[in-house]
Motif scaffolding. Structure first.
Motif, PDB file in Angstrom:
ATOM      1  N   TYR A  25       2.179  -4.878   7.909  1.00  0.00           N
ATOM      2  CA  TYR A  25       1.243  -4.347   6.896  1.00  0.00           C
ATOM      3  C   TYR A  25       1.229  -5.188   5.611  1.00  0.00           C
ATOM      4  N   ASN A  57      -8.336  -9.131   2.672  1.00  0.00           N
ATOM      5  CA  ASN A  57      -7.770  -8.513   3.872  1.00  0.00           C
ATOM      6  C   ASN A  57      -6.316  -8.071   3.644  1.00  0.00           C
ATOM      7  N   ILE A  60      -6.324  -4.953   1.544  1.00  0.00           N
ATOM      8  CA  ILE A  60      -6.718  -3.756   2.308  1.00  0.00           C
ATOM      9  C   ILE A  60      -5.564  -3.296   3.195  1.00  0.00           C
ATOM     10  N   ALA A  61      -4.913  -4.243   3.862  1.00  0.00           N
ATOM     11  CA  ALA A  61      -3.814  -3.894   4.778  1.00  0.00           C
ATOM     12  C   ALA A  61      -2.680  -3.203   4.020  1.00  0.00           C
ATOM     13  N   ARG A  63      -2.858  -1.659   1.091  1.00  0.00           N
ATOM     14  CA  ARG A  63      -3.309  -0.401   0.482  1.00  0.00           C
ATOM     15  C   ARG A  63      -3.484   0.703   1.527  1.00  0.00           C
ATOM     16  N   ASP A  64      -4.160   0.365   2.639  1.00  0.00           N
ATOM     17  CA  ASP A  64      -4.480   1.381   3.656  1.00  0.00           C
ATOM     18  C   ASP A  64      -3.378   1.542   4.698  1.00  0.00           C
ATOM     19  N   ARG A  65      -2.318   0.748   4.611  1.00  0.00           N
ATOM     20  CA  ARG A  65      -1.217   0.762   5.581  1.00  0.00           C
ATOM     21  C   ARG A  65      -1.758   0.567   7.001  1.00  0.00           C
ATOM     22  N   VAL A  66      -2.430  -0.582   7.179  1.00  0.00           N
ATOM     23  CA  VAL A  66      -2.934  -0.989   8.500  1.00  0.00           C
ATOM     24  C   VAL A  66      -2.492  -2.436   8.729  1.00  0.00           C
ATOM     25  N   PRO A  67      -2.500  -2.894   9.993  1.00  0.00           N
ATOM     26  CA  PRO A  67      -2.041  -4.260  10.260  1.00  0.00           C
ATOM     27  C   PRO A  67      -2.947  -5.328   9.627  1.00  0.00           C
ATOM     28  N   ILE A  68      -2.314  -6.371   9.101  1.00  0.00           N
ATOM     29  CA  ILE A  68      -3.037  -7.522   8.541  1.00  0.00           C
ATOM     30  C   ILE A  68      -3.950  -8.111   9.607  1.00  0.00           C
ATOM     31  N   TYR A 108       0.901   2.230  14.670  1.00  0.00           N
ATOM     32  CA  TYR A 108      -0.421   1.899  15.211  1.00  0.00           C
ATOM     33  C   TYR A 108      -0.563   0.387  15.373  1.00  0.00           C
TER      34      TYR A 108
ATOM     35  N   PRO B  67      -4.466  -0.131  17.658  1.00  0.00           N
ATOM     36  CA  PRO B  67      -4.894   1.268  17.821  1.00  0.00           C
ATOM     37  C   PRO B  67      -5.472   1.846  16.521  1.00  0.00           C
ATOM     38  N   LYS B  69      -6.064   4.407  13.594  1.00  0.00           N
ATOM     39  CA  LYS B  69      -5.362   5.505  12.937  1.00  0.00           C
ATOM     40  C   LYS B  69      -6.276   6.738  12.957  1.00  0.00           C
ATOM     41  N   ARG B  72     -10.258   7.135  11.919  1.00  0.00           N
ATOM     42  CA  ARG B  72     -10.933   5.840  11.836  1.00  0.00           C
ATOM     43  C   ARG B  72     -11.470   5.461  13.214  1.00  0.00           C
ATOM     44  N   SER B  76      -7.209  -2.583  13.296  1.00  0.00           N
ATOM     45  CA  SER B  76      -7.576  -3.924  12.840  1.00  0.00           C
ATOM     46  C   SER B  76      -8.289  -4.640  13.974  1.00  0.00           C
ATOM     47  N   ALA B 130      -8.133  -6.349   9.163  1.00  0.00           N
ATOM     48  CA  ALA B 130      -8.253  -5.116   8.366  1.00  0.00           C
ATOM     49  C   ALA B 130      -9.608  -5.087   7.668  1.00  0.00           C
ATOM     50  N   LEU B 131     -10.032  -6.252   7.166  1.00  0.00           N
ATOM     51  CA  LEU B 131     -11.325  -6.373   6.478  1.00  0.00           C
ATOM     52  C   LEU B 131     -12.480  -6.185   7.463  1.00  0.00           C
TER      53      LEU B 131
END
Lengths: 284, 185
Positions: A25, A57, A60-61, A63-68, A108, B67, B69, B72, B76, B130-131
């Motif tokens: 992240y 990117n 966002i990763a 901040r939103d805790r999602v994979p880069i 995730y 996957p 979240k 959503r 990514s 992510a973007l």
């Protein structure tokens, strides 16, 4: 006799789970700052646009805790096991795999491991097994580093069994050729880890460990520091640029490590790393 | 940079107006497919069996997402290396495929097929998953869910940013861009 410290492998599982998630992240600060510097110096308008996207990117990763990146990698670990640590509560390898299983599920993260690669190529569905490299060191600490290694850049890496007579000219050309042939494939701007010496298995591990160095750090051996600077300049003169679309920023850093080798040999490995250079350590 | 807005499915007329180096924003349906799905798609074509989606004018996105979240549509979702699909792409273009989104170099055969079949190859920014996921508004797996991240999915995209790398006129931004910025070390 120095006292032995007990460490429950359950602690390792928890640490591995957290490392897998946070490494995927949060882009390391040194990489983020290197991309920011590149954005200021890049001359190609498309290249600047790509670098802007990469910085946004990363924001966002985080901040939103999602994979880069959706390729959350093979989970590669470097363990420094203090010889005065007594691991209790189970099998260390199984404990690391359990941490990977939980981290990739709860975070995730994409499961990108296939078993029986030569035929069935069946997804193991939990991103195990991890790849673990263990070194026994003095002391009673347990340090573990997680590297999320994506497939696209790993595929562009090379092992070169050169002749000693080829010297630095041959070695440096092999590095430049590796990056040149890779072009846009490994998601430039890349980071390049170079291992020199040893044997085929030792040199590739050395190249991978070189990727753990901080961008901006200077090699303590001034001769190697000069070789790194020379290679960085030559690679950035190739014109490949961000994402291979043309530009000055093809490579953020070159890291070289060397070790003794056989009198007949000159092994050299080039481990290519994409701009999403994700790794993180913890000491238990 | 000026941006060309295009919608899918693509027509020959739209494809002919795209040139290497153009920045585009794509809106409409694109199909997610990568390694394992391509092998199966081509096997269906060779067996004369129907495909899970209509290839006419279609755009395929070489991508396997992380996957989603909760709440959503997708995780990514950046491009994967396109070269691994080179063995399959010309057959798909001969059956109507008009656009490919990915990253990285294409083979001479694939580039020739783009000229012969009036098709286009776009690069999206690799490692910006992510973007790019923010431009994907819907995601439905339509074939081979057992392949996990390699399944075929119908994605709806809005203003999805990409750059034309290979056009149907023989242009190649990877070659042209690199030549423009290469210099003596």
């Amino acid at each position: 006799m120095s006292p032995v410290r007990e460490l429950d492998v359950g602690t390792v599982t928890e640490a591995v789970k957290d490392l897998c998630i946070t490494a995927n992240y949060d882009l390391p600060r040194d990489v983020y700052e290197a991309l920011e510097r590149a954005k200021k110096t890049e001359e190609s308008p498309v290249g600047v646009e790509v670098l802007k996207q990469l910085l946004e990117n990363a924001d966002i990763a985080a901040r939103d805790r999602v994979p880069i990146c959706q390729d959350t990698g093979l989970a590669v670990f470097f363990v420094e096991l203090g010889q005065d640590v007594n691991l209790v509560g189970g099998d260390l390898g199984a404990a690391i795999d359990e941490g990977v299983r939980r981290g990739y599920q709860e975070g995730y993260l994409r499961k990108s491991v296939v078993e029986e690669p030569a035929h069935a190529r069946r997804n193991t569905k939990d991103n195990t097994p991890a790849i673990v490299h263990t070194t026994v060191v003095p002391g009673d600490r347990f340090k573990i580093t997680m590297m999320a290694k994506g497939g696209g850049a790993e595929n562009m890496s090379t092992l070169n069994m050169l002749k000693p007579a080829q010297g630095w000219a041959g070695m440096s050309q092999a590095v430049v050729d590796t990056v040149s042939r890779a072009g846009s494939n490994p998601c430039p701007p890349v980071v390049i880890g170079v291992g020199i010496g040893g044997t085929i298995e030792a040199v590739t591990l050395l190249a991978k460990k070189a990727l753990l160095r901080e961008i901006g750090s200077v090699h303590p051996d001034s001769r190697i520091a000069a070789m790194e600077a020379e290679l960085l300049a030559r690679i950035n003169a190739l014109g490949i640029g961000p994402q291979g679309l043309g530009g000055r920023t093809t490579c953020l850093a070159v890291f070289i490590e060397e070790m003794p080798c056989h009198i007949a040999s000159m092994p050299m490995a080039v481990n290519v790393q994409c701009h999403a250079q994700r790794h993180k350590s913890v000491t238990l | 940079m000026a941006v060309k807005k295009i919608t899918t499915p693509l027509t020959d007329e739209v494809v002919r107006d795209l040139y290497a180096g153009d920045a585009v924003e794509i809106t409409g349906v694109v199909y997610q497919a990568r390694d394992a799905a391509h092998k199966r798609l081509v096997a269906l074509i060779e067996a004369g069996e129907p495909l899970p989606f209509d290839l006419k004018g279609a755009v395929i996105y070489y991508m396997g997402p992380s996957p989603a979240k909760p709440g959503r549509p997708i995780g990514s979702a950046g491009p994967t290396t396109s070269g691994r699909m080179d063995a399959y792409a010309p057959v798909l273009m001969r059956h109507g495929l008009k656009g490919m989104i990915g990253k990285g170099l294409r083979s001479a055969e694939v580039k020739q097929a783009m000229v012969d079949e009036t098709a286009v190859y776009f690069a999206a920014t690799g490692g910006a998953g992510a973007l790019l996921a923010q431009r994907i508004t819907a995601n439905e797996v339509i074939a081979w869910p057992e392949l996990g991240a390699e399944a075929v999915a119908r994605l709806e995209v809005v203003d999805f940013p990409a750059i034309v790398v290979n056009d149907c006129h023989g242009g190649d931004l990877y070659e042209e861009g690199r030549a423009k910025y290469a210099r003596e070390a």
